[in-house]
Design a protein around this motif. Structure first.
Motif, mmCIF file in Angstrom:
data_model
loop_
_atom_site.group_PDB
_atom_site.id
_atom_site.type_symbol
_atom_site.label_atom_id
_atom_site.label_comp_id
_atom_site.label_asym_id
_atom_site.label_seq_id
_atom_site.Cartn_x
_atom_site.Cartn_y
_atom_site.Cartn_z
ATOM 1 N N PRO A 148 -31.533 -1.545 -9.651
ATOM 2 C CA PRO A 148 -32.787 -0.770 -9.631
ATOM 3 C C PRO A 148 -32.750 0.481 -8.765
ATOM 4 N N THR A 149 -31.992 0.455 -7.663
ATOM 5 C CA THR A 149 -32.019 1.598 -6.759
ATOM 6 C C THR A 149 -31.178 2.776 -7.240
ATOM 7 N N THR A 150 -30.253 2.546 -8.183
ATOM 8 C CA THR A 150 -29.418 3.647 -8.678
ATOM 9 C C THR A 150 -29.699 3.962 -10.148
ATOM 10 N N HIS A 151 -30.768 3.384 -10.679
ATOM 11 C CA HIS A 151 -31.087 3.601 -12.092
ATOM 12 C C HIS A 151 -31.367 5.064 -12.393
ATOM 13 N N SER A 152 -32.145 5.722 -11.533
ATOM 14 C CA SER A 152 -32.495 7.122 -11.799
ATOM 15 C C SER A 152 -31.256 8.008 -11.814
#
Length: 276
Positions: free
Chosen positions: A23-27
């Motif tokens: 989730p923290t590197t999805h963008s």
């Protein structure tokens, strides 16, 4: 016959999966494939030709004038996405498998925290202060930290082994085990940490740190704690070879590249010898 999902359909599905897993590197992942979807999204994957993939890479480097390291990240991200589809048997081939990802070389000074910044970090979230202190005094990578138990400590030494994780990858990046002596700060932190030290995904640990660093007003990513570990040892006069062993760098060149300029034995001693 090769399966023919469209590029946009597959990559959007992949990004949904990636968001749940990381989730923290999805963008970041989304931004790295966005242009590729814009250009090829309407095409069935099996119609993408190797020459087109090379042209895509060349255009990013020459027409768009994007830095080689950035283009390399985009290519490697796409390769990983399509490789995952092949592994899941949703795709029959990876259209970028033979594309060589460019690797740019940037000469940048390594960033690390001083004592004042570390104190701000500890005060920003006292509940997580022992975790950040332990990482800064052992040089652990986040992948080495997750799942690490207190049974890895013998006496005053932390043994970091390269036992395969659930995905078959070794914990240490070099694939070799190492030992790190625990100083009094690390031992204090260890007493205040649970067992295992962290039981969440490594991306969650990165997210925790980003939140605490922002609150502390010091910026940076979790990996900067590892740089802090190495940099302060070099500045204290520890040899680069010893730092390499304690940090677990596979190659001496890595340690030298990032930290040689911080050594007390280098610049000032060198110029002091000039007498002409």
């Amino acid at each position: 016959m090769a399966r023919q999902p469209k590029v946009c359909d597959y990559l959007e599905w992949y990004l949904d999966w990636y968001k749940a897993e990381h989730p923290t590197t999805h963008s970041k992942a989304k931004s790295e494939v966005r242009l590729f979807i814009d250009l090829f999204g309407h095409r069935p994957i099996n119609t993408l030709r190797p020459m087109e993939m090379e042209s895509y890479k060349a255009d990013r480097l020459t027409k768009d004038k994007v830095a080689p390291e950035t283009v390399g990240k985009e290519v490697r991200r796409l390769q990983a996405a399509f490789r995952r589809g092949v592994k899941w048997k949703e795709l029959d081939f990876n259209p970028l498998e033979e594309t060589q990802a460019p690797r740019g070389v940037r000469s940048v000074a390594v960033r690390f925290y001083d004592r004042t910044a570390m104190r701000k970090l500890y005060r920003a979230n006292p509940g997580r202060a022992p975790l950040w202190l332990f990482m800064a005094h052992t040089g652990l990578r986040r992948g080495e930290l997750v799942g690490l138990g207190k049974d890895s400590v013998a006496g005053r030494r932390l043994r970091i082994e390269s036992a395969p994780d659930e995905e078959g990858q070794g914990r240490t990046k070099s694939g070799k085990w190492r030992e790190v002596p625990l100083n009094r700060y690390a031992r204090w932190a260890l007493r205040h940490l649970p067992d295992p030290l962290v039981a969440v995904h490594k991306d969650t640990v990165s997210s925790w740190f980003a939140s605490d660093a922002k609150r502390a007003g010091i910026g940076g990513s979790l990996h900067r704690l590892r740089h802090t570990f190495c940099a302060h040892m070099v500045m204290a006069g520890v040899s680069l070879r010893r730092v390499q062993l304690l940090a677990g760098h596979a190659n001496y060149a890595t340690t030298e590249q990032y930290y040689a300029h911080l050594s007390n034995e280098s610049d000032f001693e060198a110029v002091r010898s000039l007498k002409f």
